[in-house]
Design a protein around this motif. Structure first.
Motif, PDB file in Angstrom:
ATOM      1  N   LEU A  85       8.672  10.483  -1.395  1.00 48.54           N
ATOM      2  CA  LEU A  85       8.072   9.681  -2.279  1.00 48.54           C
ATOM      3  C   LEU A  85       8.898   8.789  -2.936  1.00 48.54           C
ATOM      4  CD1 LEU A  85       5.154  12.140  -3.732  1.00 48.54           C
ATOM      5  CD2 LEU A  85       5.054  10.374  -1.949  1.00 48.54           C
ATOM      6  N   CYS A  86      10.194   9.021  -3.185  1.00 48.77           N
ATOM      7  CA  CYS A  86      10.933   8.137  -3.848  1.00 48.77           C
ATOM      8  C   CYS A  86      11.489   7.003  -2.843  1.00 48.77           C
ATOM      9  CB  CYS A  86      12.305   8.941  -4.337  1.00 48.77           C
ATOM     10  SG  CYS A  86      12.124  10.100  -5.507  1.00 48.77           S
ATOM     11  N   GLN A  87      11.672   7.445  -1.544  1.00 50.28           N
ATOM     12  CA  GLN A  87      12.078   6.537  -0.384  1.00 50.28           C
ATOM     13  C   GLN A  87      10.962   5.606  -0.315  1.00 50.28           C
ATOM     14  OE1 GLN A  87      14.981   6.325   0.706  1.00 50.28           O
ATOM     15  NE2 GLN A  87      15.739   8.230   1.306  1.00 50.28           N
ATOM     16  N   LEU A  88       9.566   5.806  -0.219  1.00 55.29           N
ATOM     17  CA  LEU A  88       8.424   5.099  -0.094  1.00 55.29           C
ATOM     18  C   LEU A  88       8.440   4.086  -1.131  1.00 55.29           C
ATOM     19  CD1 LEU A  88       5.970   7.857   1.321  1.00 55.29           C
ATOM     20  CD2 LEU A  88       7.045   5.870   2.868  1.00 55.29           C
ATOM     21  N   SER A  89       8.765   4.340  -2.372  1.00 59.45           N
ATOM     22  CA  SER A  89       8.585   3.409  -3.473  1.00 59.45           C
ATOM     23  C   SER A  89       9.810   2.562  -3.844  1.00 59.45           C
ATOM     24  CB  SER A  89       8.167   4.191  -4.654  1.00 59.45           C
ATOM     25  OG  SER A  89       8.890   4.934  -4.830  1.00 59.45           O
TER      26      SER A  89
ATOM     27  N   LEU B 111      13.594  -1.285   6.289  1.00 59.21           N
ATOM     28  CA  LEU B 111      13.865  -0.015   6.266  1.00 59.21           C
ATOM     29  C   LEU B 111      12.626   0.831   6.107  1.00 59.21           C
ATOM     30  CD1 LEU B 111      17.461   0.509   4.573  1.00 59.21           C
ATOM     31  CD2 LEU B 111      16.974  -0.157   7.138  1.00 59.21           C
ATOM     32  N   LEU B 112      11.753   0.320   5.259  1.00 53.85           N
ATOM     33  CA  LEU B 112      10.533   1.128   4.936  1.00 53.85           C
ATOM     34  C   LEU B 112       9.657   1.299   6.085  1.00 53.85           C
ATOM     35  CD1 LEU B 112       8.710   2.444   2.841  1.00 53.85           C
ATOM     36  CD2 LEU B 112       7.784   0.175   2.263  1.00 53.85           C
ATOM     37  N   MET B 113       9.665   0.018   6.988  1.00 50.53           N
ATOM     38  CA  MET B 113       8.810  -0.082   8.020  1.00 50.53           C
ATOM     39  C   MET B 113       9.405   0.746   9.203  1.00 50.53           C
ATOM     40  SD  MET B 113       6.357  -2.280   7.834  1.00 50.53           S
ATOM     41  CE  MET B 113       6.789  -1.694   6.051  1.00 50.53           C
TER      42      MET B 113
ATOM     43  N   PHE C 176       0.954  -1.165   0.085  1.00 51.35           N
ATOM     44  CA  PHE C 176       0.057  -0.118  -0.119  1.00 51.35           C
ATOM     45  C   PHE C 176       0.862   1.329  -0.001  1.00 51.35           C
ATOM     46  CE2 PHE C 176      -3.432  -2.679   1.263  1.00 51.35           C
ATOM     47  CZ  PHE C 176      -4.295  -2.507   0.225  1.00 51.35           C
ATOM     48  N   SER C 177       2.085   1.177   0.278  1.00 49.97           N
ATOM     49  CA  SER C 177       2.857   2.322   0.350  1.00 49.97           C
ATOM     50  C   SER C 177       3.152   2.530  -1.255  1.00 49.97           C
ATOM     51  CB  SER C 177       4.347   1.915   0.933  1.00 49.97           C
ATOM     52  OG  SER C 177       5.356   2.842   0.714  1.00 49.97           O
ATOM     53  N   HIS C 178       3.480   1.687  -2.039  1.00 47.88           N
ATOM     54  CA  HIS C 178       3.820   1.706  -3.599  1.00 47.88           C
ATOM     55  C   HIS C 178       2.485   2.331  -4.100  1.00 47.88           C
ATOM     56  CE1 HIS C 178       7.842  -0.066  -3.955  1.00 47.88           C
ATOM     57  NE2 HIS C 178       7.561  -0.569  -2.996  1.00 47.88           N
TER      58      HIS C 178
END
Length: 948
Positions: free
Chosen positions: A773-777, A783-785, A694-696
């Motif tokens: 937004l680049c990091q979230l995708s 690391l995302l969590m 859902f982040s992507h």
């Protein structure tokens, strides 16, 4: 325990039950912390820790006494975090789960391997007709007490391995397999604890004898590939009914370097693949006809086993088939033969585009970049001695550098300036891309002189778009990596960008226009680069507007990455050191070249949508001119037909060229059981993988429909899941019922909505938002969590074993993490907040002098240097432990991810700089901040909407 009264292990509303509790025992407190050995620290250490808390009561002028002695310090981690998961704590009453995590060779998901390492040889049973059965793995084998011996034992072993028999999964002959048990919890009365994010995902419980060798490493570990669902519905209608997504999170590499990424390599170039669907042979195939043929576990076609499969050509002798890595390991790498190459393997090529405008020179970017490359020349992969480097400089003109080979008469590098920006040409055909080995001395001389060449440059122009086009023309015959180091907005020539930041738009519905690409050149050029195997990485440093939204398209479609350093200046040592370390690690990373990724699956499943930084060349093929090691990819899976088998397989394959010119295929195989039961699907759902998916989706929605739409979609999805669970499984009862294994979803979704990339705010510059937004995708899942739900550690009262190496693993032990709420803070406390990109040391307003002296070497907090900095090395035990915790929190490798990021550390005083304090507080996801609601308000609003 003497320390109990000082906030070390206080009673709390969180964590009073095991992480995924059995309703029968839900109210029981967790066991005492097992990891803390008595006397782990000397008596002096214990006295010191008590001292901080005791002095705080005196120093706080009675402020804390009114609250009954502040009980909001550290807490013990739930059972299983940081060690083996006890049966009762993890998934009670589940022998399959216990087996997988206790080290037994059950085919569990991510379990500790019972066999030593990769490719541990198993004793071979006598051959039958030239076909050897594995002895050590199958149940009731010759080595098992009471097992049938001789031919009977071998026959039993053959049957256990489905040799020449109907595969176990064909059929409805078996009784239904017991999958993960569902533990509904009330989200309001049994709240989420952050420690649950460290638990492994619910295991994939497969039927007995699913894999041909029964190897403990037969199923893909979560660090390489994990599914949002670890029990798959047999029909699409059931998936739609569940409202849960079915997607894979794929992270093909667990480290920046091969030496840290322990995957077995099959050197013999014998690659067995299905003739029809091209699946690679794996632990879930079935051998037939006395082992001469194998049935594909994806499409059921029968294939011949290659003649060389049981033969070691180097040693000229037969080998035991059951020792082959591809039958024992879910993750393997094949050295590819000639037919996997369209052309000879390309060399590693780096073309550096240096911004040499006034902004880049005055901030020290040019000098720091040149110095770092010079210092990192030995780290750039060059084992095959074919690595080539090229250099261009950019202001309002293009500057090419022709570098001679070592030993030539003219050893001076010549600079060639081209001012035609519309149709840039290559001034000389050779010497612009030079072999690192043959021109090493000339390259070193050039890098030493480069900053001096432009030290007085007053030019504010940047024709970066034209430079990119010229760079593409230069390296496209070979392919490779263009590395852009820029501190200004491209304002001339092709791809010219305007200053379009408008603070009046921030926080409004029109803000989304600032996140769109301003010039179509950046997407169309990126696609052209992808076709020619050219990848682009952007390192962006401007203190002014730089249009990250437009520039990030270049890495997005070429398998690259965008790194953003707002307000960077080499005059600050912290800035210079951070960039130099990250850039050096970037240059040393063993990236793949000219890569493609494809995912195959059991008949009835189809890969429908792909998310990540690459170009989707066809319906199921993702193209990467360069394949990075620090990104993950999400693939949505559709169920097109009813699934007949009681488990399905999915296999991801990455074909690429190594930095050293070897063509390889990395293959990852994941097996997941199927079910017709909605409760099984919910009990096996992976909350971290679901959040990644859902982040992507949210990033895609934000870029296409706006930030409001992205936030609303996340909230609506969560409400839909809660309503579905209540209606279909929870029986419509009171409270907010949800499975224990998904208890973190509301907190993770709130963290995602409050992340700087999506948060409703009029204070976030669009460059900062676009970079987020680049990091979230792209960030790997662990690391995302942490980026979505940062880590909070209490340092002033950390347990005695925190900040020192664990006696068994030698790894530094972290304090137990706390939920992200200011309610966890005490005024005399010291805390670390870490989202993986930035770290904050929070110093309470009543911090006692002794604590300040021990950690920072100052007697009074007014002497404390706040802002970007570091913790000084002092000669005392507590300072050493605090620094060890900060360092360990940055240790990505131990979490199975490659990452070059070195977070900045900020010292924050509770009564200090307001804007710095506010920034740190925005990471406290469960607090109310800006225009976002608190966790309590969020849960109340969810309950209202679910009940309505």
């Amino acid at each position: 325990m003497a320390d109990q009264g000082y906030g070390q292990f206080p009673p709390q509303q969180y964590g009073q039950q095991p992480p995924y509790p059995d309703p029968a025992t839900a109210g029981t407190p967790p066991p005492a912390q097992a990891t803390q050995a008595p006397g782990a620290e000397g008596a002096a250490g214990k006295k010191k820790k008590r001292g901080y808390a005791t002095q705080a009561f005196e120093f706080g002028a009675g402020g804390n006494a009114a609250i009954g002695g502040q009980t909001t310090g550290g807490m013990p981690p739930p059972p299983g975090v940081g060690g083996a998961v006890p049966a009762a704590a993890g998934y009670p009453g589940q022998p399959e789960f216990q087996a997988g995590y206790a080290g037994s060779p059950a085919p569990a998901y991510g379990g500790a391997p019972a066999a030593p390492g990769y490719g541990a040889p198993a004793a071979a049973a006598p051959g039958v007709g030239g076909y050897q059965a594995p002895d050590a793995y199958y149940q009731g084998g010759a080595g098992t007490p009471g097992a049938p011996q001789g031919v009977a034992g071998i026959t039993a072993g053959m049957a256990g391995m489905n040799v020449g028999a109907q595969p176990a999964q064909q059929a409805g002959q078996q009784s239904r397999l017991a999958l993960n048990q569902l533990y509904p919890t009330d989200l309001l009365n049994q709240p989420f604890n952050v420690s649950e994010l460290d638990l492994p995902p619910p295991p994939c419980i497969l039927p007995p004898n699913s894999s041909v060798t029964q190897s403990p490493t037969a199923n893909c570990p979560p660090k390489y590939m994990r599914s949002t669902l670890n029990a798959i519905p047999t029909q699409n209608s059931l998936l739609k009914k569940s409202k849960l997504p079915f997607a894979l999170v794929i992270q093909p590499y667990a480290a920046l370097h091969d030496i840290d990424d322990d995957v077995p390599v099959v050197q013999d170039q014998v690659i067995a693949r299905c003739r029809r669907c091209r699946t690679y042979i794996n632990p879930y195939v079935v051998f037939l006809d006395q082992g001469h043929r194998w049935r594909c576990n994806m499409c059921n076609l029968t294939n011949d086993v290659p003649q060389a499969f049981d033969w070691d050509a180097a040693a000229q002798k037969s080998v035991n088939r059951w020792d082959r890595p591809e039958l024992n390991h879910s993750v393997v790498e094949f050295v590819a033969p000639q037919e996997y190459m369209v052309r000879p393997p390309q060399p590693l090529v780096y073309l550096f585009l240096f911004d040499v405008s006034y902004a880049a020179v005055s901030t020290g970017l040019l000098a720091t970049s040149a110095r770092t490359i010079l210092d990192s020349l030995n780290r750039i992969p060059n084992a095959d001695r074919r690595t080539r480097l090229g250099f261009m400089a950019v202001d309002s003109s293009l500057h090419y550098f022709s570098i001679p080979k070592d030993g030539e008469e003219n050893t001076e590098t010549s600079m060639l300036v081209v001012s035609d920006l519309d149709e840039p040409f290559l001034p000389v055909p050779q010497d612009l891309l030079v072999p690192l080995t043959e021109s090493r001395e000339s390259i070193e001389t050039f890098l030493n002189k480069l900053p001096e060449m432009f030290q007085n440059n007053q030019n504010n122009g940047s024709c970066m778009g034209s430079a990119l086009r010229a760079g593409h023309k230069l390296i496209s015959p070979l392919g490779g990596k263009i590395t852009v180091l820029s501190a200004s907005l491209p304002n001339l020539g092709v791809g010219k960008l305007e200053m379009r930041e408008d603070k009046k738009l921030l926080g409004t519905s029109k803000e989304s226009s600032l996140l769109q690409t301003a010039n179509s050149f950046y997407k169309s050029f990126a696609v052209e680069c992808s076709k020619n195997q050219v990848s682009i990485d952007m390192f962006l440093f401007s203190s002014q507007y730089q249009d990250v939204a437009s520039l990030s398209n270049l890495p997005r479609y070429t398998g690259g990455q965008t790194w953003f350093y707002p307000g960077w200046n080499a005059g600050r040592p912290e800035d210079a050191i951070k960039f130099a370390r990250e850039f050096s690690d970037y240059l040393s990373s063993e990236i793949g070249l000219e890569a493609v990724l494809r995912v195959r699956a059991t008949t009835g499943l189809r890969m429908s949508t792909f998310y990540g930084n690459f170009f989707n060349r066809s319906s199921d093929l993702c193209a990467f001119p360069a394949f990075p090691r620090d990104q993950c990819y999400v693939v949505e899976v559709a169920i097109d037909e009813t699934l007949q088998k009681n488990y399905v397989c999915l296999q991801a394959g990455v074909l690429y060229t190594t930095c050293n010119g070897e063509r390889r295929i990395r293959v990852m195989t994941l097996a997941i059981p199927t079910t017709t039961n909605l409760a099984d699907i919910y009990a096996s759902a992976d909350q971290c993988a679901i959040t990644t998916y859902f982040s992507h989706k949210a990033v895609e929605r934000a870029l296409s429909s706006g930030l409001d739409a992205a936030r609303d979609a996340l909230q609506s999805k969560l409400i839909e899941l809660l309503q579905t669970f209540k209606k279909e499984i929870g029986g419509g009862g009171a409270g907010l019922q949800f499975p224990a294994n998904l208890r973190g979803l509301p907190a993770l979704f709130l963290g995602l909505i409050k992340n700087v990339g999506l948060r409703r705010s009029s204070q976030i510059p669009s460059d900062l938002r676009s970079a987020a937004l680049c990091q979230l995708s792209t960030l790997p899942l662990p690391l995302l969590m942490q980026y979505i739900y940062p880590r909070l550690y209490s340092l002033h009262d950390m347990p005695d074993n925190a900040g020192v190496p664990d006696p068994e693993t030698s790894q530094i032990v972290l304090p137990p993490p706390l939920n992200l709420s200011s309610e966890r803070f005490v005024s005399y406390g010291l805390y670390l907040i870490d989202d993986g990109q930035t770290q904050f040391i929070w110093v309470g307003r009543d911090a006692v002098p002794q604590l300040l002296q021990d950690v920072f070497g100052v007697a009074d907090r007014t002497q404390l240097r706040v802002g970007k900095g570091s913790i000084a090395e002092l000669d005392n035990d507590f300072n050493e432990r605090v620094r060890a915790v900060i360092q360990k929190s940055r240790d990505h490798l131990s979490r199975g991810v490659g990452s070059i990021i070195v977070p900045h550390l900020y010292i924050v005083r509770e009564d200090g700089e307001p804007s710095l304090k506010l920034w740190a507080q925005t990471l406290l996801v469960e607090d109310r901040a800006d225009q976002g609601m608190s966790f309590g308000q969020w849960m109340s609003s969810l309950r209202e909407k679910v009940s309505s």
